[in-house]
Design a protein around this motif. Sequence first.
Motif: not given
Length: 205
Positions: A3-7, A44-49, A65-77, A185-189
């Motif tokens: 399963k993949i989780f995308l926030a 799409y396969e085992n993708l959960n949002i 707890k969540v593998d992937l995220g779509i996030v604004g560069k402002d939030t990352l900064l 990082k671990s999810s990616y491995k």
Amino acid sequence: MKKIFLAISKGRIMDEALILLKKNNIECDISPNKSRKLIFKTNYENLNIIVVRASDVPMYIESGKVDLGIVGKDTLLESNVDNYFFLRDLKIASCKLVVAGKKNKKLVSNMKIATKYPNLTQEFFLSKGIPCSVLKLYGSMELAAVLNLSDAIVDLVDTGKTLKENGLEKICLIDNITSHLIVNKSSYKIKKNEINKFITRISAQ
Ligand code: AMP
């Protein structure tokens, strides 16, 4: 298939991310914009949002707890998390991060800046060698400048309509902002094949 989780955060980023996913034939079982649910299956396969508040996305990714995220560069900064890899600039929800204030305001020492981004604001003023004090607010920054609660604000600007309608203008640009796809990082491995397949799918336009 793991399963993949995308926030994704609700609002502009969610709206544009759902369009991007749909273009690549990925859709949720129910539209997150029409439901109070917080976790959505996709076709799409085992993708959960997962629906998360924008400023909470880095924490969910940092924790794994969540593998992937779509996030604004402002939030990352603004966040101080680093347990993630940058995967793609999705070039969605684009806008500008600016310092703004009443007409003809200039950047001067010891200004009071209202913002929801205290860390990046301090860093930006420090990089310019201009000391400032930061007032953290949670919404309608523009009001702080209009009512002189602060000397200026640091906020996102898209069309510039909100600034204009409140008699404010840009003083200077801090950065151009778009939404980025990031991964724990671990999810990616552990889920490299699944994640790379997903990236290839959404990059194929
Ligand atoms: P605008 O009037 O189009 O310049 O939009 C400015 C208002 O929308 C401000 O209150 C911003 O905080 C907010 N805003 C602009 N762009 C974004 C974005 N990409 N994501 C979230 N909020 C935004």
